[in-house]
Write an enzyme that holds these catalytic residues in place. Sequence first.
Site, PDB file in Angstrom:
ATOM      1  N   GLU A 183      48.276  43.408  40.150  1.00 30.65           N
ATOM      2  CA  GLU A 183      47.482  43.788  39.145  1.00 30.65           C
ATOM      3  C   GLU A 183      48.452  45.227  38.510  1.00 30.65           C
ATOM      4  O   GLU A 183      48.145  46.498  38.573  1.00 30.65           O
ATOM      5  CB  GLU A 183      46.099  44.430  39.474  1.00 30.65           C
ATOM      6  CG  GLU A 183      45.353  42.981  40.030  1.00 30.65           C
ATOM      7  CD  GLU A 183      44.038  43.300  40.579  1.00 30.65           C
ATOM      8  OE1 GLU A 183      43.405  44.286  40.296  1.00 30.65           O
ATOM      9  OE2 GLU A 183      43.746  42.339  41.364  1.00 30.65           O
ATOM     10  N   GLU A 491      38.464  43.532  33.654  1.00 33.36           N
ATOM     11  CA  GLU A 491      37.955  44.984  34.078  1.00 33.36           C
ATOM     12  C   GLU A 491      38.926  46.009  34.145  1.00 33.36           C
ATOM     13  O   GLU A 491      38.166  47.092  34.111  1.00 33.36           O
ATOM     14  CB  GLU A 491      37.890  44.533  35.832  1.00 33.36           C
ATOM     15  CG  GLU A 491      39.031  44.225  36.565  1.00 33.36           C
ATOM     16  CD  GLU A 491      38.897  43.650  37.885  1.00 33.36           C
ATOM     17  OE1 GLU A 491      37.710  43.122  38.309  1.00 33.36           O
ATOM     18  OE2 GLU A 491      39.843  43.783  38.698  1.00 33.36           O
TER      19      GLU A 491
END
Length: 687
Positions: A183, A491
């Site tokens: 990520e 998110e």
Amino acid sequence: MQKFAAGAWSAVLPAVVLCASLNAPVLAQDDRSVIASPDGRLSAEFWSENGLPRYRVLYDGEDVISASSLGLRFVVAGSLDRDLEIVGESRASQDLTWELPWGERRVVRDHHNELLVSYRHEEEAERGFDIRVRVFDEGLGFRYEVPVPGGEHRAIVDEVTSFAMPQQATTWWTQAADYNRYEYITRTTPLIDVETAHTPFTARLPDGGVHVAIHEAALVDYSGMRLDQQREGVLTAELAPGPDGVAVHKDGDFITPWRTIQVAEDAVGLINSDLILNLNEPNVLGDVSWVEPGKYVGIWWGMHIGTMSWGSGPIHGATTENAIEYLDFAADNGFSGVLVEGWNIGWDGDWFSNGALFSFTQPYPDFDIEAVTDHARERGVRLIGHHETSGHLTNYENQMEDAFALYERLGVTQVKTGYVADAGDLIRLDEQGEERREWHYGQYAVNHHIRVLETAARHHISINAHEPVKDTGLRRTYPNWISREGARGQEFNAWGVPPNPPEHISMLAFTRMLAGPMDFTPGIFNLTFSGPDSPNRVQTTLAKQLALYVVIYSPIQMAADLPENYAINPDAFQFIRDVPTDWENSVALQGEVGDFVVTARQERGGTDWFLGAVTDEEARTLSVPLDFLESGRRYRADIYSDGEGAHWHDDPYPVSIEHREVNAQDVLELDLAAGGGTAIRFAALDG
Ligand code: NOJ
Ligand code: CA
């Protein structure tokens, strides 16, 4: 939200030292085993240079991967990285089609030429490996096939496979071996500035614009490959180690995952390829009609923007009442499922550090799971299950049989799993009950995911893994691996520092998405949920959120925002209601890595087409010929584009919705705002 603490890169292995210069003189062609693609443009050569196994890849006669090394190193003697010569070869070819039960296309063509090259030790004839290489028009894959006499144990510490490219190639990559798993924001650098990178690793060669993507296929019972620049311009495979410092344990004969090199003359050529799927084994699950693509909403975004909590208390999200409201919203708007996170005991306190405390069968008292699933059944929708493990693999494995049995009894057919823990910090208990730490992409975790898939399959449940191991095409073999995360998803726009930049999607399309479906969770309509001046906002226009449903492939797509935000914008919401998630065919039409991409997809089992176009921070006008449409047919194009004055930062909200009749001869001019996009439905008209 403070989700992850910084972690350490433990058990670092010594760097590989190559024993000969990669610039050694080129051997006569005769000494090489050579194989070409069906169209003859791509070829690979294998040879031995002073006992060192070597390969090279050429496209239109030019080096794509120049002379690079092959080999495996073991803890004890017997390494397979030197004193090897080619002792034989065999060849095969294949041209067939096969069907995906769900996917970005229904029919996949597997057309390749194959070469098996046998390298054996110069003095010990039994010692060595075969390289199996399959060369397609759009790339190749090779793997090691290693005979181990007597079924002995092998402990692999290093794979010497390298990929040499021009130092000035432009590359797009995310850092590997770092705490936040996959990520990270994609970097754009010359090859020479790459440190340790994840795959898919994408590059554009300096002259002529040939695009290359390095990845792997069929990562099973092995450790995931990172790419480490150990010499200038030479990326070397680096395998995540287990807690004992060994990357891979094997007993007897073994094969490695395929090392894949996609090659295309333009950027979209990388997307329009089935190489990774073709190198995976066919479906082993038999009838998978219970694996259902679909769209879903969820008790989810509220937790990320802080208006709801996973744990118990006054703002607990997973209440019976909230779940029923979401189920009704789903049923009224054509969604098939409702994800509910925070339904089970274990979230209270510091949940990301307390994986051992999660129960996967015990709901919180304010979540009546029977009442919720009864209501779902009545409304013709399903509850989507959630198992956050916080990275405690053993706690999950001990409970997963019961957990899937419970969900199966309640009519749940999809479960989102989660492995929130720093990379290298997954926990498993060994046979002595001692805690061991694992990488998210080490051999143990790779096998853990397969154990989960197999257990879930026995209960007719599909898995959408977050904080997963990267995708290597295993959805072909296990079609219940329906989606996953494995990159920065939506998110990060809620709490990421910084949020995903405007170029994020045009990066993902040419990097992470080459691996397979991603549960990105698009569709945020309230883009400035903390106010327009807060750093936490979505850095796209609203129209671009619609385009993501087409550009980002996943057989399950979330409408991630709160129902009330859709209620106030029903016109734009109509596109999310209309867009399917399963496709007859898909084609990336135009694009440049990190800049923009235009994708068209035809609904599976239908005649409608859909188009998504997204741009980075630059506004641009794109001219798109509609020649992908069925010729001779008329379509009503429902065009959702950036409205007057739209700009991701200054005013992300204006959307213009226009309906026009078009056919395959038409060319559409798409005006994308800065950080914007266009989404189109082409509804086939009769006659
Ligand atoms: C991280 C996942 O990506 C996210 O979707 C989920 O809400 C949290 N973990 C909690 O499980
Ligand atoms: Ca995540």
